[in-house]
Scaffold this motif. Structure first.
Motif, PDB file in Angstrom:
ATOM      1  N   ILE A 150      31.945-126.608  11.417  1.00  0.00           N
ATOM      2  CA  ILE A 150      31.178-127.858  11.384  1.00  0.00           C
ATOM      3  C   ILE A 150      30.934-128.298  12.823  1.00  0.00           C
ATOM      4  O   ILE A 150      31.796-128.138  13.684  1.00  0.00           O
ATOM      5  N   ASP A 151      29.761-128.869  13.077  1.00  0.00           N
ATOM      6  CA  ASP A 151      29.380-129.332  14.414  1.00  0.00           C
ATOM      7  C   ASP A 151      30.398-130.356  14.929  1.00  0.00           C
ATOM      8  O   ASP A 151      30.832-131.238  14.189  1.00  0.00           O
ATOM      9  N   SER A 152      30.779-130.234  16.201  1.00  0.00           N
ATOM     10  CA  SER A 152      31.795-131.126  16.785  1.00  0.00           C
ATOM     11  C   SER A 152      31.321-132.567  16.908  1.00  0.00           C
ATOM     12  O   SER A 152      32.129-133.482  17.027  1.00  0.00           O
ATOM     13  N   LYS A 153      30.002-132.796  16.886  1.00  0.00           N
ATOM     14  CA  LYS A 153      29.480-134.158  16.990  1.00  0.00           C
ATOM     15  C   LYS A 153      29.580-134.903  15.655  1.00  0.00           C
ATOM     16  O   LYS A 153      29.432-136.123  15.621  1.00  0.00           O
ATOM     17  N   CYS A 154      29.816-134.169  14.571  1.00  0.00           N
ATOM     18  CA  CYS A 154      29.939-134.799  13.253  1.00  0.00           C
ATOM     19  C   CYS A 154      31.204-135.648  13.209  1.00  0.00           C
ATOM     20  O   CYS A 154      32.220-135.291  13.782  1.00  0.00           O
ATOM     21  N   ARG A 155      31.130-136.738  12.489  1.00  0.00           N
ATOM     22  CA  ARG A 155      32.257-137.660  12.413  1.00  0.00           C
ATOM     23  C   ARG A 155      33.045-137.428  11.130  1.00  0.00           C
ATOM     24  O   ARG A 155      32.530-136.920  10.150  1.00  0.00           O
ATOM     25  N   ALA A 156      34.322-137.823  11.152  1.00  0.00           N
ATOM     26  CA  ALA A 156      35.191-137.749   9.981  1.00  0.00           C
ATOM     27  C   ALA A 156      36.238-138.853  10.089  1.00  0.00           C
ATOM     28  O   ALA A 156      36.438-139.438  11.152  1.00  0.00           O
ATOM     29  N   VAL A 157      36.904-139.120   8.993  1.00  0.00           N
ATOM     30  CA  VAL A 157      37.937-140.152   8.944  1.00  0.00           C
ATOM     31  C   VAL A 157      39.289-139.461   8.877  1.00  0.00           C
ATOM     32  O   VAL A 157      39.467-138.485   8.152  1.00  0.00           O
ATOM     33  N   ILE A 158      40.252-139.948   9.655  1.00  0.00           N
ATOM     34  CA  ILE A 158      41.587-139.349   9.694  1.00  0.00           C
ATOM     35  C   ILE A 158      42.383-139.794   8.471  1.00  0.00           C
ATOM     36  O   ILE A 158      42.350-140.964   8.097  1.00  0.00           O
ATOM     37  N   GLY A 159      43.097-138.838   7.861  1.00  0.00           N
ATOM     38  CA  GLY A 159      43.965-139.123   6.722  1.00  0.00           C
ATOM     39  C   GLY A 159      43.402-138.595   5.416  1.00  0.00           C
ATOM     40  O   GLY A 159      42.317-138.018   5.375  1.00  0.00           O
TER      41      GLY A 159
END
Length: 194
Positions: free
Chosen positions: A108-117
């Motif tokens: 997945i592209d490193s600029k993509c965001r995600a939520v921790i947990g």
């Protein structure tokens, strides 16, 4: 009281970090230490549950959810209750290797965001209705099964006892108007043709 002071101090440190050097520096200087009286706290931004940040700012083995496929698109992957994905390799400029709950490893592209947990699984459970009147209070009317009706009222109706194959269409489940309700009409090519 000490916890509240620590929280206030940590938010002040975070706001200073963001105002001085931007979000790129926060990824590098992600750990800040401070003390309040006789207690000493370590504040790690990357391990804070519920933080939403780019994959490039996260560390290996971090559990994440609600992952974007394209930057700025919004979360598409790992959104079901109780699920999480894991970062397998150190994020680079190109991308980041993530193991999804299905076991598939995806770049997945490193600029993509995600939520921790993990996605929380507790909390919203369907409320048990203890009597018929409670569902009536919610505006839900009683549902009568088609098998319990007469053949003039429903395709499943009629027959002696509990018979599902009653009516003119005894093959599959039908709506009250006679259309197939589970698989729909068969539209694909007939495999038996030679």
């Amino acid at each position: 009281m000490a916890w509240w002071r620590a929280r206030a101090v940590s938010s002040a440190i975070l706001s200073r970090l963001l105002s001085r050097s931007g979000a790129t520096e926060v990824a590098v200087v992600s750990r800040a230490s401070f003390s309040t009286g006789n207690q000493f706290f370590t504040y790690d931004i990357n391990s804070q549950y519920g933080s939403c940040m780019p994959l490039s700012a996260m560390h290996i083995q971090a559990k994440i959810h609600n992952i974007e496929l394209n930057p700025g698109q919004g979360g598409k992957l790992v959104r079901a209750p109780g699920t999480c994905a894991k970062i397998l390799k150190e994020p680079t400029e190109k991308g980041c290797l993530v193991r999804l709950p299905s076991g598939v490893e995806k770049w997945i592209d490193s600029k993509c965001r995600a939520v921790i947990g993990e996605v929380p699984s507790k909390g919203k459970k369907p409320k048990k209705l203890y009597k018929a009147g409670q569902s009536r209070w919610l505006g839900i009317r009683p549902t009568v099964r088609g098998v319990a009706m007469n053949p003039c009222d429903h395709p499943h109706g009629g027959g002696e006892g509990k018979s599902k194959s009653s009516g003119s269409h005894g093959k599959c489940s039908r709506t009250p108007w006679g259309k197939p309700c589970k698989g729909g009409y068969k539209t694909g090519p007939n495999k038996r043709k030679k």
